[in-house]
Design a protein around this motif. Structure first.
Motif, PDB file in Angstrom:
ATOM      1  N   LYS A   4       0.823  -1.206   0.000  1.00 21.04           N
ATOM      2  CA  LYS A   4       0.000   0.000   0.000  1.00 21.04           C
ATOM      3  C   LYS A   4       0.856   1.255   0.000  1.00 21.04           C
ATOM      4  O   LYS A   4       0.528   2.254  -0.664  1.00 21.04           O
ATOM      5  CB  LYS A   4      -0.942  -0.004   1.217  1.00 21.04           C
ATOM      6  CG  LYS A   4      -2.080  -1.004   1.086  1.00 21.04           C
ATOM      7  CD  LYS A   4      -2.936  -1.055   2.324  1.00 21.04           C
ATOM      8  CE  LYS A   4      -4.080  -2.054   2.145  1.00 21.04           C
ATOM      9  NZ  LYS A   4      -4.869  -2.241   3.377  1.00 21.04           N
ATOM     10  N   LYS A   5       1.982   1.188   0.729  1.00 23.50           N
ATOM     11  CA  LYS A   5       2.888   2.333   0.753  1.00 23.50           C
ATOM     12  C   LYS A   5       3.499   2.559  -0.631  1.00 23.50           C
ATOM     13  O   LYS A   5       3.627   3.697  -1.098  1.00 23.50           O
ATOM     14  CB  LYS A   5       3.991   2.094   1.788  1.00 23.50           C
ATOM     15  CG  LYS A   5       4.914   3.290   1.990  1.00 23.50           C
ATOM     16  CD  LYS A   5       5.922   3.027   3.098  1.00 23.50           C
ATOM     17  CE  LYS A   5       6.844   4.220   3.298  1.00 23.50           C
ATOM     18  NZ  LYS A   5       7.833   3.968   4.375  1.00 23.50           N
ATOM     19  N   SER A   6       3.851   1.465  -1.307  1.00 23.45           N
ATOM     20  CA  SER A   6       4.427   1.563  -2.649  1.00 23.45           C
ATOM     21  C   SER A   6       3.409   2.115  -3.633  1.00 23.45           C
ATOM     22  O   SER A   6       3.724   2.959  -4.474  1.00 23.45           O
ATOM     23  CB  SER A   6       4.911   0.191  -3.121  1.00 23.45           C
ATOM     24  OG  SER A   6       5.943  -0.289  -2.296  1.00 23.45           O
ATOM     25  N   LEU A   7       2.161   1.630  -3.528  1.00 26.75           N
ATOM     26  CA  LEU A   7       1.103   2.118  -4.417  1.00 26.75           C
ATOM     27  C   LEU A   7       0.858   3.603  -4.200  1.00 26.75           C
ATOM     28  O   LEU A   7       0.645   4.353  -5.160  1.00 26.75           O
ATOM     29  CB  LEU A   7      -0.193   1.333  -4.173  1.00 26.75           C
ATOM     30  CG  LEU A   7      -0.237  -0.087  -4.733  1.00 26.75           C
ATOM     31  CD1 LEU A   7      -1.513  -0.788  -4.274  1.00 26.75           C
ATOM     32  CD2 LEU A   7      -0.166  -0.071  -6.262  1.00 26.75           C
ATOM     33  N   GLN A   8       0.894   4.039  -2.939  1.00 23.69           N
ATOM     34  CA  GLN A   8       0.687   5.455  -2.655  1.00 23.69           C
ATOM     35  C   GLN A   8       1.814   6.288  -3.241  1.00 23.69           C
ATOM     36  O   GLN A   8       1.584   7.387  -3.769  1.00 23.69           O
ATOM     37  CB  GLN A   8       0.566   5.692  -1.150  1.00 23.69           C
ATOM     38  CG  GLN A   8       0.138   7.116  -0.793  1.00 23.69           C
ATOM     39  CD  GLN A   8      -1.188   7.489  -1.422  1.00 23.69           C
ATOM     40  OE1 GLN A   8      -2.173   6.772  -1.289  1.00 23.69           O
ATOM     41  NE2 GLN A   8      -1.227   8.605  -2.128  1.00 23.69           N
ATOM     42  N   SER A   9       3.045   5.763  -3.172  1.00 22.33           N
ATOM     43  CA  SER A   9       4.184   6.477  -3.753  1.00 22.33           C
ATOM     44  C   SER A   9       4.021   6.611  -5.263  1.00 22.33           C
ATOM     45  O   SER A   9       4.283   7.665  -5.841  1.00 22.33           O
ATOM     46  CB  SER A   9       5.490   5.736  -3.445  1.00 22.33           C
ATOM     47  OG  SER A   9       5.758   5.733  -2.067  1.00 22.33           O
ATOM     48  N   ILE A  14       3.617  10.064  -7.418  1.00 23.72           N
ATOM     49  CA  ILE A  14       4.426  10.376  -8.600  1.00 23.72           C
ATOM     50  C   ILE A  14       3.520  10.648  -9.792  1.00 23.72           C
ATOM     51  O   ILE A  14       3.726  11.590 -10.568  1.00 23.72           O
ATOM     52  CB  ILE A  14       5.400   9.217  -8.906  1.00 23.72           C
ATOM     53  CG1 ILE A  14       6.447   9.101  -7.794  1.00 23.72           C
ATOM     54  CG2 ILE A  14       6.080   9.416 -10.266  1.00 23.72           C
ATOM     55  CD1 ILE A  14       7.293   7.844  -7.864  1.00 23.72           C
ATOM     56  N   TYR A  15       2.492   9.806  -9.939  1.00 27.10           N
ATOM     57  CA  TYR A  15       1.520   9.944 -11.033  1.00 27.10           C
ATOM     58  C   TYR A  15       0.845  11.310 -10.974  1.00 27.10           C
ATOM     59  O   TYR A  15       0.776  12.040 -11.971  1.00 27.10           O
ATOM     60  CB  TYR A  15       0.506   8.815 -10.918  1.00 27.10           C
ATOM     61  CG  TYR A  15      -0.802   9.027 -11.637  1.00 27.10           C
ATOM     62  CD1 TYR A  15      -0.890   8.884 -13.011  1.00 27.10           C
ATOM     63  CD2 TYR A  15      -1.957   9.337 -10.922  1.00 27.10           C
ATOM     64  CE1 TYR A  15      -2.107   9.062 -13.665  1.00 27.10           C
ATOM     65  CE2 TYR A  15      -3.166   9.508 -11.569  1.00 27.10           C
ATOM     66  CZ  TYR A  15      -3.234   9.370 -12.936  1.00 27.10           C
ATOM     67  OH  TYR A  15      -4.430   9.546 -13.563  1.00 27.10           O
ATOM     68  N   LEU A  32     -11.685   7.096  -8.067  1.00 26.98           N
ATOM     69  CA  LEU A  32     -11.627   8.556  -8.090  1.00 26.98           C
ATOM     70  C   LEU A  32     -10.235   9.092  -7.805  1.00 26.98           C
ATOM     71  O   LEU A  32      -9.893  10.201  -8.224  1.00 26.98           O
ATOM     72  CB  LEU A  32     -12.631   9.146  -7.095  1.00 26.98           C
ATOM     73  CG  LEU A  32     -14.108   8.829  -7.352  1.00 26.98           C
ATOM     74  CD1 LEU A  32     -14.992   9.715  -6.483  1.00 26.98           C
ATOM     75  CD2 LEU A  32     -14.479   8.991  -8.817  1.00 26.98           C
ATOM     76  N   GLU A  33      -9.406   8.311  -7.102  1.00 29.74           N
ATOM     77  CA  GLU A  33      -8.024   8.739  -6.848  1.00 29.74           C
ATOM     78  C   GLU A  33      -7.236   8.845  -8.145  1.00 29.74           C
ATOM     79  O   GLU A  33      -6.270   9.605  -8.232  1.00 29.74           O
ATOM     80  CB  GLU A  33      -7.323   7.763  -5.893  1.00 29.74           C
ATOM     81  CG  GLU A  33      -7.801   7.858  -4.456  1.00 29.74           C
ATOM     82  CD  GLU A  33      -6.950   6.990  -3.541  1.00 29.74           C
ATOM     83  OE1 GLU A  33      -5.723   7.011  -3.660  1.00 29.74           O
ATOM     84  OE2 GLU A  33      -7.532   6.273  -2.715  1.00 29.74           O
ATOM     85  N   PHE A  53      -3.862   3.957 -14.926  1.00 29.87           N
ATOM     86  CA  PHE A  53      -3.652   5.320 -14.460  1.00 29.87           C
ATOM     87  C   PHE A  53      -4.183   6.358 -15.442  1.00 29.87           C
ATOM     88  O   PHE A  53      -4.627   7.419 -15.057  1.00 29.87           O
ATOM     89  CB  PHE A  53      -2.158   5.589 -14.236  1.00 29.87           C
ATOM     90  CG  PHE A  53      -1.620   4.995 -12.964  1.00 29.87           C
ATOM     91  CD1 PHE A  53      -2.466   4.484 -12.005  1.00 29.87           C
ATOM     92  CD2 PHE A  53      -0.260   4.955 -12.734  1.00 29.87           C
ATOM     93  CE1 PHE A  53      -1.970   3.933 -10.833  1.00 29.87           C
ATOM     94  CE2 PHE A  53       0.248   4.405 -11.560  1.00 29.87           C
ATOM     95  CZ  PHE A  53      -0.612   3.898 -10.615  1.00 29.87           C
ATOM     96  N   LEU A  54      -4.131   6.057 -16.735  1.00 31.75           N
ATOM     97  CA  LEU A  54      -4.388   7.087 -17.731  1.00 31.75           C
ATOM     98  C   LEU A  54      -5.600   6.848 -18.624  1.00 31.75           C
ATOM     99  O   LEU A  54      -5.866   7.648 -19.513  1.00 31.75           O
ATOM    100  CB  LEU A  54      -3.135   7.259 -18.618  1.00 31.75           C
ATOM    101  CG  LEU A  54      -1.924   7.884 -17.924  1.00 31.75           C
ATOM    102  CD1 LEU A  54      -0.698   7.811 -18.809  1.00 31.75           C
ATOM    103  CD2 LEU A  54      -2.206   9.338 -17.568  1.00 31.75           C
TER     104      LEU A  54
END
Length: 345
Positions: free
Chosen positions: A125-130, A134-135, A185-186, A244-245
Motif C-alpha cells: 500500500k505504501k508503494s502504491l501510494q508512492s 508520482i503519477y 476517483l483517486e 492510471f491514464l
C-alpha cells in the motif's frame, strides 16, 4: 490495532485462533461466510482467515464474492484448510488468496504468518501510494506546462478539475450511471487535468490570438482533442499500463463531442460518447462561460446555468445536466472562491 476476521464453522478452531491472536490484533470469530459478509457492512478487516470447507458457502465461493466487490477486493485473505493437496492451493491462489495455513495450526506459526502478510500488505500500500503521488505530480506538471503556453485561459485546468469533482460526486450519489461505481476517483480526478494536453501541439500564435479565430485557425484548435488522445495513448503504450491514464485519454479525446452529434473530433452522439467526455463537457463549458477571455467578459453564474440548461439534449447529456442543475449552488460557491466575489460569479 489491526483487525482480523477468523471465519470457520468449527468452534474449536475459532477459539484456538482467537486465543492465539487476542491482545495482538482485534479479532472477530465468525462461524460462517454469511456472518462475515454481514459484519463487512460495518467493519473492514486488515486480513481474513477463511476456512475452505464450510457448509452453505465454502471458502472458495466466499473469496470469489469478495474479489468481485470493489469495497473488499483488496482485503488479504489467508485460507485455513485441513486438506493438503496441490489442486486446492492452485485454485485458491488463482481466485486471489495470498496464503494457505494447514489445520490444526500452531499458534506461534499462525501469529508469524499473519504478521508477515500484514507487513507485506502495508509495504504494498505504501508503494502504491508512492506511485500515485508520482503519477499525480507528473500529471500536474504536464498540465501546468501546457496551460502556461495558453495566456487566454489561466487557471482553467485547476478550476475545471474542481467542477468535475462536484459533478462526479453528484452523479455517483444519484446512481445515474452504474458504470461509475467501478471508477477509482483517486486516479480519475487528477487525470482530468490532462483534458487539454493536445494543445501542446497548437502554435502559440493561434493559442494566444486575442481576437476571433479564422475558420482555418479553429480547425487547427479542434485537433487538440485527437492530439491529446494520441499523446496519452502513446504514454499508455510505452508504459504498458493503462489503469492510471485510461480516464485521461477519454477526457482528452471526447470533451468536445456533443449529445446531438454536432461536436468534434468524431461527431459522436448520445451514449456513443464516452461518459468521461460527457461529464467533462459540462465542467469545461461552465468554466469557459464564467471566466474572462480576451474576446468576452465573464458571464454570471445564473447566465451560465441558463445556457447549459438550454443546451440539454443538444450539446449536453440530459442526465448530467439534471445533476448539474441540482448542484448549481455548489458550482456557484466554488466559482466564487476561485474567481473572486465580483460579477464573474
Amino acid at each position: 490495532m489491526k483487525i482480523i476476521y477468523i471465519v470457520d464453522d468449527n468452534a474449536t478452531n475459532l477459539v484456538t485462533a482467537k486465543n492465539a491472536l487476542e491482545g495482538i490484533y482485534e479479532t472477530f470469530a465468525l462461524p460462517s461466510a454469511a456472518k462475515m459478509f454481514k459484519l463487512l457492512e460495518r467493519i473492514t478487516p486488515d486480513l481474513i482467515l477463511l476456512d475452505v470447507e464450510m457448509p452453505e458457502m465454502n471458502g472458495f465461493e466466499a473469496l470469489q464474492i469478495l474479489k468481485s466487490d470493489e469495497a473488499f477486493k483488496n482485503i488479504p485473505v489467508v485460507f485455513l484448510t485441513a486438506k493438503n493437496d496441490t489442486e486446492s492451493e492452485i485454485r485458491g491462489f488463482e481466485i486471489g488468496a495470498i496464503d494457505f495455513i494447514n489445520k490444526p495450526f500452531s499458534p506461534p506459526v499462525l501469529i508469524k504468518r499473519i504478521e508477515t502478510h500484514i507487513e507485506m500488505d502495508k509495504l504494498i500500500k505504501k508503494s502504491l501510494q508512492s506511485v500515485r503521488n508520482i503519477y499525480n505530480a507528473t500529471i500536474t506538471n504536464i498540465a501546468d506546462m501546457v496551460e502556461s503556453r495558453d495566456e487566454t485561459t489561466g487557471g482553467h485546468v485547476g478550476r475545471t478539475q474542481k467542477y468535475l469533482t462536484i459533478l462526479v460526486n453528484r452523479l455517483l450519489k444519484s446512481g445515474a450511471y452504474a458504470e461509475m461505481e467501478d471508477w477509482n476517483l483517486e486516479l480519475l480526478i487528477p487525470s482530468a487535468q490532462l483534458h487539454d494536453v493536445g494543445k501542446i501541439k497548437v502554435s502559440d500564435l493561434i493559442l494566444n490570438k486575442p481576437g476571433k479565430l479564422t475558420d482555418e485557425e479553429f480547425a487547427i484548435i479542434k485537433k487538440h482533442c485527437a492530439d491529446g488522445e494520441y499523446i496519452i495513448d502513446k504514454i499508455i503504450h510505452d508504459a504498458g499500463e493503462d489503469s492510471f491514464l485510461i480516464h485521461a485519454k477519454l477526457f482528452a479525446g471526447y470533451h468536445h463531442e456533443k449529445w446531438d452529434g454536432s461536436g468534434y473530433p468524431r461527431g459522436l452522439s448520445g451514449e456513443g460518447i464516452p461518459l468521461e467526455g460527457r461529464i467533462m463537457a459540462v465542467a469545461d463549458v461552465y468554466d469557459a462561460l464564467v471566466s474572462e477571455r480576451p474576446y468576452k467578459k465573464p458571464f454570471t453564474h445564473e447566465k451560465a446555468v441558463e445556457i447549459i440548461k438550454n443546451d440539454s439534449g443538444t450539446h449536453f447529456d440530459p442526465k448530467i445536466v439534471e445533476e448539474f442543475l441540482d448542484a448549481s449552488e455548489d458550482f456557484r460557491v466554488k466559482s466564487r472562491s476561485m474567481n473572486g466575489d465580483g460579477e464573474k460569479c
